[in-house]
Scaffold this motif. Sequence first.
Motif, mmCIF file in Angstrom:
data_model
loop_
_atom_site.group_PDB
_atom_site.id
_atom_site.type_symbol
_atom_site.label_atom_id
_atom_site.label_comp_id
_atom_site.label_asym_id
_atom_site.label_seq_id
_atom_site.Cartn_x
_atom_site.Cartn_y
_atom_site.Cartn_z
ATOM 1 N N CYS A 33 5.607 22.500 1.758
ATOM 2 C CA CYS A 33 6.076 21.352 0.981
ATOM 3 C C CYS A 33 7.111 20.606 1.820
ATOM 4 O O CYS A 33 8.139 21.178 2.208
ATOM 5 C CB CYS A 33 6.699 21.842 -0.320
ATOM 6 S SG CYS A 33 7.522 20.539 -1.270
ATOM 7 N N VAL A 34 6.846 19.331 2.093
ATOM 8 C CA VAL A 34 7.759 18.573 2.956
ATOM 9 C C VAL A 34 9.093 18.292 2.273
ATOM 10 O O VAL A 34 10.125 18.204 2.951
ATOM 11 C CB VAL A 34 7.113 17.268 3.468
ATOM 12 C CG1 VAL A 34 5.911 17.558 4.334
ATOM 13 C CG2 VAL A 34 6.739 16.333 2.341
ATOM 14 N N GLU A 63 1.018 23.013 -2.355
ATOM 15 C CA GLU A 63 -0.076 23.268 -3.288
ATOM 16 C C GLU A 63 -0.861 21.999 -3.598
ATOM 17 O O GLU A 63 -1.975 22.070 -4.107
ATOM 18 C CB GLU A 63 0.483 23.844 -4.588
ATOM 19 C CG GLU A 63 1.225 25.149 -4.366
ATOM 20 C CD GLU A 63 2.021 25.554 -5.581
ATOM 21 O OE1 GLU A 63 1.581 26.489 -6.267
ATOM 22 O OE2 GLU A 63 3.067 24.925 -5.843
ATOM 23 N N GLU A 64 -0.264 20.848 -3.308
ATOM 24 C CA GLU A 64 -0.877 19.574 -3.656
ATOM 25 C C GLU A 64 -0.579 18.554 -2.568
ATOM 26 O O GLU A 64 0.349 18.739 -1.783
ATOM 27 C CB GLU A 64 -0.338 19.084 -5.006
ATOM 28 C CG GLU A 64 -0.593 20.086 -6.113
ATOM 29 C CD GLU A 64 -0.020 19.687 -7.461
ATOM 30 O OE1 GLU A 64 0.606 18.610 -7.570
ATOM 31 O OE2 GLU A 64 -0.195 20.473 -8.396
ATOM 32 N N VAL A 65 -1.376 17.501 -2.526
ATOM 33 C CA VAL A 65 -1.141 16.409 -1.590
ATOM 34 C C VAL A 65 -0.901 15.147 -2.411
ATOM 35 O O VAL A 65 -1.680 14.809 -3.300
ATOM 36 C CB VAL A 65 -2.319 16.234 -0.611
ATOM 37 C CG1 VAL A 65 -2.125 15.006 0.263
ATOM 38 C CG2 VAL A 65 -2.451 17.481 0.266
ATOM 39 N N LEU A 92 0.072 10.149 2.937
ATOM 40 C CA LEU A 92 -0.035 11.416 2.220
ATOM 41 C C LEU A 92 1.067 12.387 2.627
ATOM 42 O O LEU A 92 1.446 12.434 3.802
ATOM 43 C CB LEU A 92 -1.395 12.068 2.514
ATOM 44 C CG LEU A 92 -2.627 11.238 2.187
ATOM 45 C CD1 LEU A 92 -3.878 11.936 2.712
ATOM 46 C CD2 LEU A 92 -2.732 10.993 0.700
ATOM 47 N N VAL A 93 1.567 13.152 1.668
ATOM 48 C CA VAL A 93 2.531 14.216 1.952
ATOM 49 C C VAL A 93 2.135 15.461 1.167
ATOM 50 O O VAL A 93 1.670 15.372 0.029
ATOM 51 C CB VAL A 93 3.986 13.824 1.618
ATOM 52 C CG1 VAL A 93 4.495 12.751 2.545
ATOM 53 C CG2 VAL A 93 4.136 13.407 0.182
ATOM 54 N N GLU A 135 6.169 21.668 -8.128
ATOM 55 C CA GLU A 135 7.446 21.206 -8.683
ATOM 56 C C GLU A 135 7.880 19.888 -8.046
ATOM 57 O O GLU A 135 8.284 18.950 -8.735
ATOM 58 C CB GLU A 135 8.518 22.272 -8.477
ATOM 59 C CG GLU A 135 9.847 21.929 -9.076
ATOM 60 C CD GLU A 135 10.874 23.036 -8.905
ATOM 61 O OE1 GLU A 135 12.067 22.705 -8.807
ATOM 62 O OE2 GLU A 135 10.483 24.215 -8.869
ATOM 63 N N CYS A 136 7.793 19.795 -6.733
ATOM 64 C CA CYS A 136 8.184 18.558 -6.040
ATOM 65 C C CYS A 136 7.212 17.421 -6.364
ATOM 66 O O CYS A 136 7.624 16.266 -6.478
ATOM 67 C CB CYS A 136 8.281 18.778 -4.538
ATOM 68 S SG CYS A 136 9.730 19.767 -4.064
ATOM 69 N N HIS A 137 5.938 17.753 -6.531
ATOM 70 C CA HIS A 137 4.967 16.714 -6.890
ATOM 71 C C HIS A 137 5.303 16.139 -8.265
ATOM 72 O O HIS A 137 5.302 14.923 -8.456
ATOM 73 C CB HIS A 137 3.557 17.288 -6.858
ATOM 74 C CG HIS A 137 2.499 16.227 -6.800
ATOM 75 N ND1 HIS A 137 1.175 16.492 -7.059
ATOM 76 C CD2 HIS A 137 2.550 14.891 -6.526
ATOM 77 C CE1 HIS A 137 0.475 15.384 -6.933
ATOM 78 N NE2 HIS A 137 1.282 14.397 -6.624
ATOM 79 N N ARG A 138 5.625 16.995 -9.210
ATOM 80 C CA ARG A 138 6.034 16.514 -10.543
ATOM 81 C C ARG A 138 7.286 15.650 -10.437
ATOM 82 O O ARG A 138 7.408 14.638 -11.110
ATOM 83 C CB ARG A 138 6.264 17.693 -11.492
ATOM 84 C CG ARG A 138 4.991 18.235 -12.112
ATOM 85 C CD ARG A 138 5.303 19.201 -13.250
ATOM 86 N NE ARG A 138 6.030 20.379 -12.789
ATOM 87 C CZ ARG A 138 5.471 21.503 -12.377
ATOM 88 N NH1 ARG A 138 4.171 21.628 -12.386
ATOM 89 N NH2 ARG A 138 6.200 22.500 -11.977
ATOM 90 N N ALA A 139 8.221 16.064 -9.589
ATOM 91 C CA ALA A 139 9.467 15.308 -9.445
ATOM 92 C C ALA A 139 9.210 13.916 -8.883
ATOM 93 O O ALA A 139 9.874 12.955 -9.261
ATOM 94 C CB ALA A 139 10.438 16.073 -8.544
ATOM 95 N N ARG A 140 8.230 13.800 -7.996
ATOM 96 C CA ARG A 140 7.917 12.492 -7.414
ATOM 97 C C ARG A 140 7.258 11.553 -8.433
ATOM 98 O O ARG A 140 7.323 10.354 -8.287
ATOM 99 C CB ARG A 140 7.002 12.646 -6.207
ATOM 100 C CG ARG A 140 7.707 13.232 -4.999
ATOM 101 C CD ARG A 140 7.414 12.400 -3.806
ATOM 102 N NE ARG A 140 7.944 12.990 -2.588
ATOM 103 C CZ ARG A 140 7.704 12.505 -1.413
ATOM 104 N NH1 ARG A 140 6.920 11.445 -1.267
ATOM 105 N NH2 ARG A 140 8.237 13.052 -0.346
ATOM 106 N N HIS A 141 6.607 12.149 -9.445
ATOM 107 C CA HIS A 141 5.970 11.319 -10.459
ATOM 108 C C HIS A 141 6.931 11.096 -11.600
ATOM 109 O O HIS A 141 6.856 10.272 -12.377
ATOM 110 C CB HIS A 141 4.676 11.963 -10.970
ATOM 111 C CG HIS A 141 3.546 11.801 -10.036
ATOM 112 N ND1 HIS A 141 2.771 10.681 -9.984
ATOM 113 C CD2 HIS A 141 3.054 12.620 -9.076
ATOM 114 C CE1 HIS A 141 1.844 10.813 -9.048
ATOM 115 N NE2 HIS A 141 1.997 11.976 -8.475
#
Length: 79
Positions: free
Chosen positions: A29-30, A42-44, A67-68, A73-79
Motif C-alpha cells: 500500500c503506497v 489489496e486494491e488498485v 493508478l496506486v 482501509e486506505c482505499h476507503r479513506a481516499r473515497h
Amino acid sequence: MKDFAEAFYKSKAWKDVRDLAVKRDRYLCVDCLACGRYTPAEEVHHVVPLTPENITDPKITLALDTLVSLCRECHRARH
C-alpha cells in the motif's frame, strides 16, 4: 463498484494493468508506505475517479500513472 464500470472491472485489460500496478508498487500500500508502515496492497485505486463519461478513455482507466496500490482501509479513506 458502479454499474457503469462493471464490465470494465471484469475486462482482461483492467486485470492486466492492475497486476502491473501492484507489481510496480512491490505489492505494498503506497499510502501506508509513505507513513513507514508495510501493509500489503489489496486494491488498485484510480487517482482520477471513473465516470460514465471517461470509462472508455484508456488514458484514465488503464494508464499506470493514474493508478496506486492501496490496502482496503486506505482505499476507503481516499473515497
